[in-house]
Design an enzyme around this catalytic site. Structure first.
Site, PDB file in Angstrom:
ATOM      1  N   LYS A 158       0.817  -1.209   0.000  1.00  0.00           N
ATOM      2  CA  LYS A 158       0.000   0.000   0.000  1.00  0.00           C
ATOM      3  C   LYS A 158       0.858   1.271   0.000  1.00  0.00           C
ATOM      4  CE  LYS A 158      -0.847   0.301   5.022  1.00  0.00           C
ATOM      5  NZ  LYS A 158      -0.275   1.626   5.268  1.00  0.00           N
ATOM      6  N   ASP A 159       2.142   1.155   0.373  1.00  0.00           N
ATOM      7  CA  ASP A 159       3.034   2.312   0.384  1.00  0.00           C
ATOM      8  C   ASP A 159       3.848   2.443  -0.894  1.00  0.00           C
ATOM      9  OD1 ASP A 159       2.274   2.960   3.011  1.00  0.00           O
ATOM     10  OD2 ASP A 159       3.774   1.596   3.854  1.00  0.00           O
TER      11      ASP A 159
ATOM     12  N   THR B 220      -4.502   9.329  13.343  1.00  0.00           N
ATOM     13  CA  THR B 220      -4.163   8.694  12.071  1.00  0.00           C
ATOM     14  C   THR B 220      -3.509   9.735  11.171  1.00  0.00           C
ATOM     15  OG1 THR B 220      -4.976   7.538  10.101  1.00  0.00           O
ATOM     16  CG2 THR B 220      -6.463   9.154  11.095  1.00  0.00           C
TER      17      THR B 220
ATOM     18  N   SER C 252      -3.331   9.066   7.754  1.00  0.00           N
ATOM     19  CA  SER C 252      -3.789   8.698   6.416  1.00  0.00           C
ATOM     20  C   SER C 252      -4.937   9.589   5.963  1.00  0.00           C
ATOM     21  CB  SER C 252      -4.246   7.234   6.422  1.00  0.00           C
ATOM     22  OG  SER C 252      -5.136   6.964   5.365  1.00  0.00           O
TER      23      SER C 252
ATOM     24  N   ARG D 259      -7.037   9.029   3.679  1.00  0.00           N
ATOM     25  CA  ARG D 259      -8.223   8.178   3.487  1.00  0.00           C
ATOM     26  C   ARG D 259      -8.914   7.910   4.817  1.00  0.00           C
ATOM     27  NH1 ARG D 259      -8.751   2.955   5.443  1.00  0.00           N
ATOM     28  NH2 ARG D 259      -6.560   2.617   4.944  1.00  0.00           N
ATOM     29  N   ARG D 260      -8.144   7.548   5.830  1.00  0.00           N
ATOM     30  CA  ARG D 260      -8.742   7.286   7.140  1.00  0.00           C
ATOM     31  C   ARG D 260      -9.312   8.556   7.749  1.00  0.00           C
ATOM     32  NH1 ARG D 260      -3.644   3.619   8.929  1.00  0.00           N
ATOM     33  NH2 ARG D 260      -4.379   1.584   8.185  1.00  0.00           N
TER      34      ARG D 260
ATOM     35  N   ARG E  55       2.422  10.319  13.309  1.00  0.00           N
ATOM     36  CA  ARG E  55       3.380   9.396  12.709  1.00  0.00           C
ATOM     37  C   ARG E  55       3.943   8.546  13.840  1.00  0.00           C
ATOM     38  NH1 ARG E  55       6.483  10.765   8.320  1.00  0.00           N
ATOM     39  NH2 ARG E  55       7.188   8.599   8.530  1.00  0.00           N
TER      40      ARG E  55
ATOM     41  N   ARG F 291       2.184   4.506  18.842  1.00  0.00           N
ATOM     42  CA  ARG F 291       0.785   4.906  18.632  1.00  0.00           C
ATOM     43  C   ARG F 291      -0.117   4.276  19.679  1.00  0.00           C
ATOM     44  NH1 ARG F 291      -0.182   5.550  12.139  1.00  0.00           N
ATOM     45  NH2 ARG F 291       1.950   6.052  11.574  1.00  0.00           N
TER      46      ARG F 291
ATOM     47  N   CYS G 237      -0.520   7.512  -3.849  1.00  0.00           N
ATOM     48  CA  CYS G 237      -0.864   6.538  -2.814  1.00  0.00           C
ATOM     49  C   CYS G 237      -1.291   7.185  -1.503  1.00  0.00           C
ATOM     50  CB  CYS G 237       0.293   5.572  -2.576  1.00  0.00           C
ATOM     51  SG  CYS G 237       1.850   6.337  -2.098  1.00  0.00           S
TER      52      CYS G 237
END
Length: 331
Positions: A80-81, A124, A126, A128-129, A146, A152, A241
């Protein structure tokens, strides 16, 4: 004793765990020892937000430089990265069987994401998230974070954050143990990033045939088919991405089902498709190949998978997806 095969890997615990799983499988398949070669990437040293530094290939560039320089024989990436454009001279030699592709919410008390109170903090980095949190938990505050998995989780355990969202596959590969409560997010309502849960085993196109053959033994055809569709959607959108989009494909019998959604950054709008197409699945499972092997009738199942992904991307663009994502020529 034969020379060990050198596997280039990032230094993070998750990257080394992922690489360790692949190394063990390759040793079993090839009969040769695999040696991990730790490499520091920009993504490991630059602590800025992924959305600020672009995300595109930030974890892959240094690894690929090491591969070209002969410092290692092959690489393992979180798919995904990985940018959709594979550099000339490199090849994704295998995509091992996919792990759980879902996202997981972790909290101290098990409160579901959609029930978080006003002002609750969700960590998060991301896009998308972030968009999905805005839709699922509009009263919550998103904190761009990060750091490795342990750090986290610690921010939730300490009370600094009320929740974090992580990939189920990463938690599984790390064997992470935590007293925090888990909420698995279903793919139908919460689709994940193209390639999530999958690994990419990459090497030089001119690698020795013995190495290419050994790596090919790790390939899972259904996984390669699914991620080929997903990454073609991402490429067709030309979005990069780190775009606020999701795509998940799965082979179901003789067909492949694709769920994909493009989100506005604030989660206010979304455009989605749920498509099922016949990809001659019986042939795919018998003879499918990531190297372009043709079927008896001249059809290449991986080519068909890419075309399906591009078709889905065009349909999304026709419905207005271009207005929701920042398009990038580098994807």
């Amino acid at each position: 004793m034969s020379t060990p095969i050198r596997l280039g890997t990032r230094r993070s615990a998750l990257a080394q765990a992922q690489s360790g799983h692949v190394a063990a499988a390759l040793e079993k398949f090839s009969g040769r020892r695999v040696e991990l070669v730790p490499i520091t990437s920009e993504g490991d040293t630059n602590r800025a937000s992924l959305s600020e530094i672009g995300g595109q290939g930030i974890f892959a560039t240094r690894l690929r430089e090491a591969l070209f320089a002969g410092e290692c024989d092959f690489l393992v990436h979180s798919l995904k990265d990985l940018p959709t454009a594979v550099p000339e001279g490199l090849v994704i030699a295998a995509t091992p069987k996919r792990e759980d592709p879902r996202d997981v919410v972790l909290t101290r008390d098990g409160t579901p994401l959609h029930e978080l109170r006003s002002g609750s903090t969700v960590g998060t980095g991301s896009p998308r998230r972030i968009a999905q949190v805005h839709r699922r938990a509009p009263k919550a505050e998103v904190v761009d974070i990060r750091g490795n998995v342990d750090s986290r989780l610690a921010r939730v355990a300490s009370g600094e954050l009320d929740a974090v969202i992580l990939a189920a596959a990463g938690l599984s590969r790390l064997g992470a143990e935590t007293p925090l409560r888990r909420e698995e997010l279903g793919l139908a309502e919460w689709p994940t990033a193209p390639g999530q849960g999958s690994l990419a085993v990459e090497t030089r196109a001119d690698a020795p045939e013995e190495l290419l053959a050994a790596l090919a033994g790790l390939d899972d055809t259904d996984t390669r088919l699914a991620i080929t569709v997903e990454r073609a959607i991402l490429q067709g959108l030309d979005a990069g991405c780190q775009a606020p989009m999701a795509a998940h494909a799965v082979v179901e019998g003789s067909s492949i089902r694709v769920r994909t959604v493009v989100y506005a950054a604030d989660g206010g709008r979304r455009i989605g498709l749920d498509v099922t197409e016949d990809l001659n699945g019986e042939y795919i499972r018998r003879n499918g190949s990531g190297n372009g092997a043709d079927a008896a009738d001249g059809a290449d199942p991986m080519h068909a998978a890419r075309e399906l992904g591009f078709t889905v991307a065009r349909r999304l663009l026709d419905q207005g997806a271009a207005g929701l994502v920042s398009r990038e020529q580098s994807s």
